[in-house]
Design a protein around this motif. Sequence first.
Motif, PDB file in Angstrom:
ATOM      1  N   LEU A 207      57.236  71.563  29.865  1.00 41.24           N
ATOM      2  CA  LEU A 207      56.496  70.313  29.726  1.00 41.24           C
ATOM      3  C   LEU A 207      55.675  70.306  28.447  1.00 41.24           C
ATOM      4  CD1 LEU A 207      55.187  69.557  33.328  1.00 41.24           C
ATOM      5  CD2 LEU A 207      57.146  68.545  32.153  1.00 41.24           C
TER       6      LEU A 207
ATOM      7  N   TYR B  19      58.898  66.159  29.207  1.00 42.24           N
ATOM      8  CA  TYR B  19      59.532  67.398  28.786  1.00 42.24           C
ATOM      9  C   TYR B  19      59.361  67.627  27.284  1.00 42.24           C
ATOM     10  CZ  TYR B  19      61.688  67.763  33.386  1.00 42.24           C
ATOM     11  OH  TYR B  19      61.883  67.881  34.738  1.00 42.24           O
TER      12      TYR B  19
ATOM     13  N   GLN C 227      68.844  70.812  27.990  1.00 38.96           N
ATOM     14  CA  GLN C 227      69.477  69.827  28.856  1.00 38.96           C
ATOM     15  C   GLN C 227      70.529  68.999  28.126  1.00 38.96           C
ATOM     16  OE1 GLN C 227      68.406  71.310  31.873  1.00 38.96           O
ATOM     17  NE2 GLN C 227      68.965  69.229  32.412  1.00 38.96           N
TER      18      GLN C 227
ATOM     19  N   TYR D   5      63.139  72.007  26.219  1.00 38.99           N
ATOM     20  CA  TYR D   5      63.879  71.559  27.399  1.00 38.99           C
ATOM     21  C   TYR D   5      64.931  70.524  27.007  1.00 38.99           C
ATOM     22  CZ  TYR D   5      64.763  70.208  32.235  1.00 38.99           C
ATOM     23  OH  TYR D   5      65.367  69.976  33.445  1.00 38.99           O
TER      24      TYR D   5
ATOM     25  N   ARG E  52      59.120  76.912  36.292  1.00 40.40           N
ATOM     26  CA  ARG E  52      59.997  76.744  35.122  1.00 40.40           C
ATOM     27  C   ARG E  52      59.748  75.394  34.457  1.00 40.40           C
ATOM     28  NH1 ARG E  52      63.780  79.789  38.043  1.00 40.40           N
ATOM     29  NH2 ARG E  52      64.549  77.949  39.130  1.00 40.40           N
ATOM     30  N   ARG E  53      59.520  74.362  35.282  1.00 41.23           N
ATOM     31  CA  ARG E  53      59.274  73.041  34.707  1.00 41.23           C
ATOM     32  C   ARG E  53      57.992  73.031  33.883  1.00 41.23           C
ATOM     33  NH1 ARG E  53      61.474  70.876  39.580  1.00 41.23           N
ATOM     34  NH2 ARG E  53      59.416  70.668  40.509  1.00 41.23           N
TER      35      ARG E  53
ATOM     36  N   ASP F 133      61.196  76.716  40.618  1.00 44.27           N
ATOM     37  CA  ASP F 133      61.566  75.532  39.827  1.00 44.27           C
ATOM     38  C   ASP F 133      60.324  74.873  39.231  1.00 44.27           C
ATOM     39  OD1 ASP F 133      64.209  75.927  40.418  1.00 44.27           O
ATOM     40  OD2 ASP F 133      64.328  74.346  41.936  1.00 44.27           O
TER      41      ASP F 133
END
Length: 318
Positions: free
Chosen positions: A150, A157, A165, A161, A145-146, A142
């Motif tokens: 970024l 973000y 989302q 992203y 992936r973040r 995780d």
Amino acid sequence: MLYVDAPIANLLDGTRGQPKLLVVDDQPINIQVMYQIFSADFQVFMATSGAQALALCKDNPPDLVLLDIVMPGMDGFEVCTRLKADETTRDIPVIFVTAYTDAIQETRGLSVGAVDFISKPVNPAVVRARVKTHITLKLQSDVMRRLVFLDGLTGVYNRRYFDQQFAMEMARSVRNQSPLSLIMLDVDYFKRFNDYYGHQAGDDCLRQIATTLKEGLRRPADLVARYGGEEFACILPETEFHDAMALAIELEQRIREKNIPHANSDAAAVVTISLGVSGRTGDTPGDASALLAQADVQLYIAKNAGRARVCGELMLSA
């Protein structure tokens, strides 16, 4: 690097609380056993059918699923197959916990996407160690992936992203008939700021704004992203339009109170932002592009009205 022997709490970012574990079994006694093993270190959720498990994973994704194979209606193999076929749930690790012990069943379980296979009756120490291993790997994944999602300059973000989302939150809002609000905002006269103070000062200004916006959000699910250039966006799940308007007004004030000098602004002597707000109720058509376009229109209206202000509009029901 995070190691398996680190405390579970150390694997989290401090805002999430305990890891979430979903136990799926049609026998309550088996769920009770798992609850006793994991309740001290995990948020333990329970499902007694495959359909219930799939719904829980979409609405409140766990960090790991402990899944029985033999269940009425939909067996564990089918549940795992469906989880792995859905983009929103495919990264959730699944461990089969079953009375089956033969290699054929274990091979089938791994082939449909499970990460491990544990036989009943479970040994508490063994199942705890295996879950901790896979939770650690999941949380590390995780984090990686973040990092991809970024923005390199501001640390919030990025647009990629946001797009992902926003589509996911719109689908959830429609499915649950819950409100969803969106804020689009722009730094006023930012080109003039860059021309007068230089690009290094401009970059620092954007970083301060991003940090202030992130600190100003009220709920863990709220999200701020750099939409492009000096434009940012905030996704506000489960947020009524009037609450989003109140938050936008507060964010505008927070940025103003940073007192970042802006000698070439026609709006104020300090850096300010203009904000456009849109929102949907539970019975509003679930059109992500329409909600985004409406927020953009409201941002345009705010800028044309003199900047440094908030404008918004609620989407009407069909």
